[in-house]
Design a protein around this motif. Sequence first.
Motif, mmCIF file in Angstrom:
data_model
loop_
_atom_site.group_PDB
_atom_site.id
_atom_site.type_symbol
_atom_site.label_atom_id
_atom_site.label_comp_id
_atom_site.label_asym_id
_atom_site.label_seq_id
_atom_site.Cartn_x
_atom_site.Cartn_y
_atom_site.Cartn_z
ATOM 1 N N MET A 7 0.824 -1.200 0.000
ATOM 2 C CA MET A 7 0.000 0.000 0.000
ATOM 3 C C MET A 7 0.862 1.256 0.000
ATOM 4 O O MET A 7 0.592 2.228 -0.700
ATOM 5 N N VAL A 8 1.948 1.227 0.806
ATOM 6 C CA VAL A 8 2.859 2.375 0.864
ATOM 7 C C VAL A 8 3.508 2.605 -0.491
ATOM 8 O O VAL A 8 3.640 3.750 -0.959
ATOM 9 N N ALA A 9 3.903 1.510 -1.146
ATOM 10 C CA ALA A 9 4.521 1.626 -2.462
ATOM 11 C C ALA A 9 3.544 2.207 -3.475
ATOM 12 O O ALA A 9 3.919 3.006 -4.333
ATOM 13 N N LEU A 10 2.274 1.822 -3.363
ATOM 14 C CA LEU A 10 1.255 2.340 -4.274
ATOM 15 C C LEU A 10 1.081 3.838 -4.088
ATOM 16 O O LEU A 10 1.002 4.598 -5.069
ATOM 17 N N LEU B 275 1.792 6.911 -6.754
ATOM 18 C CA LEU B 275 0.793 7.944 -7.040
ATOM 19 C C LEU B 275 1.370 9.335 -6.780
ATOM 20 O O LEU B 275 1.194 10.255 -7.600
ATOM 21 N N ASP B 276 2.055 9.505 -5.651
ATOM 22 C CA ASP B 276 2.653 10.797 -5.321
ATOM 23 C C ASP B 276 3.653 11.229 -6.390
ATOM 24 O O ASP B 276 3.661 12.395 -6.819
ATOM 25 N N ASN B 277 4.493 10.310 -6.837
ATOM 26 C CA ASN B 277 5.504 10.640 -7.842
ATOM 27 C C ASN B 277 4.868 10.979 -9.180
ATOM 28 O O ASN B 277 5.310 11.906 -9.877
ATOM 29 N N PHE C 177 1.201 14.460 -2.716
ATOM 30 C CA PHE C 177 -0.215 14.514 -3.077
ATOM 31 C C PHE C 177 -1.101 13.882 -2.010
ATOM 32 O O PHE C 177 -2.081 14.485 -1.554
ATOM 33 N N THR C 178 -0.772 12.670 -1.577
ATOM 34 C CA THR C 178 -1.623 11.997 -0.590
ATOM 35 C C THR C 178 -1.567 12.696 0.770
ATOM 36 O O THR C 178 -2.558 12.715 1.509
ATOM 37 N N THR C 179 -0.417 13.281 1.075
ATOM 38 C CA THR C 179 -0.305 14.028 2.325
ATOM 39 C C THR C 179 -1.202 15.259 2.299
ATOM 40 O O THR C 179 -1.844 15.604 3.299
#
Length: 552
Positions: A1-4, A8-10, A37-39
């Motif tokens: 999940m963290v890698a996903l 997405l952020d990148n 982005f997610t932050t």
Amino acid sequence: MVALFDKLDNAVARSFVGRWFLLDGCGKPKERVGSRFTTEIRAGLTTWAAMAYIISVNASILSDTGGTCVCTRDDLCVTDPDYLSCKNEVRQDFITTTAAISALSSFLMGLLANLPVGLAPGLGLNAYFAYSVVGFHGSGIISYREALAAVFLEGWIFFALSLLGLRQWLVRIMPQSLVLAVGAGIGLFIAFIGLSGHGLGVIGGDTVNLVGLGGCLDSNFISADLAGYCKSGVLRSPTMWLGIFVGGIFPVLLMLYRVRGAILIGIFLVAIISWPRPTSVTYFPHTDLGDQRFDFFKNVVAFHALEKIGNAIDYAYGKGRVWYALITFLYVDILDTTGTLYSMAKFAGLRDPVTLDFENSTIAYCVDAFSISMGALMGTSPVTAFVESATGISEGGKTGLTAMVIGFAFFISVFFAPIFASIPSWATGGALTIVGSLMIRNVVEINWDYLGDAIPAFLTLIIIPLTYNIAYGVIAGVCSYLILNGVPLILRKISGGRIVPPNWEEDSEEWVIPPGSIVPYWIRKVLGRTGEEDLPMEQQHPAGSDPSIVEK
């Protein structure tokens, strides 16, 4: 999940969105380190959750004016069923208006100014609007429609002052100890709100000492008219302890282990625990008020169109009392909002250390001013930047994406108002107290070695929470600074430099006008003079770089 999430952020950072909002990894010279982005989404939801109470609180306060309802009785229609029915419709209008203008203003702040700051009708200003200007059921100095006219014109005056750069300059020329004190004072203000009856209820009213311990049951109040004033049984409220442990201590423990969204988790966990009815911590007790709340909550989805307060302005600018209200709104709001925006930008690390301005300041102030006037058209009191924005900033919000998420959440709230208006105050009280503790760190940078700097800073620091007003704290600080430093300056000039405080040269904080022009960037651009030539060489921007850090 963290890698996903990292992928997405990148991906977003390399897109047009990432370049527009200067996300970390976008490749732009002024990218905001650590912004993801997610932050930003999590930060926006956190700030919105801390601000969502304004939907019901603002509606409750402003509906006391009666809005456009007309009362012709001497008893202010307190028992008139027709008037009270009209007032209830007005309250529903205010719920829609509050969510709608909060959505519009926050979204514009994020999109245009790229700041992680949420806007909504301000507490304090709405109370002044309702009880001092319009009055209970329209018993004040001017009518509700005329008060809206004052707010509408105030917004456009603010807009002009912002375009000319005067609002930005007011903060930039303030002594740094006062600027730091405003930020720390706002932290105390937030914590005080979180601990008071608008939050956890740990602090209550005291008829002798003004404030004291609260947290008693309703049956232990001195009277129904003095809710929050405990005659006995302090610190026994189960909702208070729920907010302290689940909404306060639990999120801090999560923060110690750097769990993302800790504050947001605490807010929603307390809210969910408070929704079932047959509990001692329910937000919907079996009372008239609890039944009303629960009936509204059960609707889940409800849209109420503006029927009473939309476009209700009476442009009565020929009346002196309208101008009296306008001037009062103007000087309180200009200090309140300007100080809040500046402090939030500094808390987010967006202030330039040389010019002492923050990125896109002109645009930010113009958005705020525009929102004030649009809010008046929707029937509400002045819109302002919310100090609760610090909750999202503390979660890592650094860009306008945070504010756009706040705006989108408020837009959804227009249709899901029954749910979002049912987040109890004790769910957000712990979050506000946590954020206040984070903002108080500014006090370590205040110059405490020289009384001419220390006393004005302290007055600013203490008066902001005790008066529930940022503007009053700024006024106290500035006035005391002028007296405590102006008198020694006059004596020094008269005596030819012989009469000076003993530690003045060694310990006093030098007051300087920061580099950069008072003329805003857009005017200098039109005139072909950007103002970079006034800055030190290392601060001048290379060709093709973003000049926004100087002052927009």
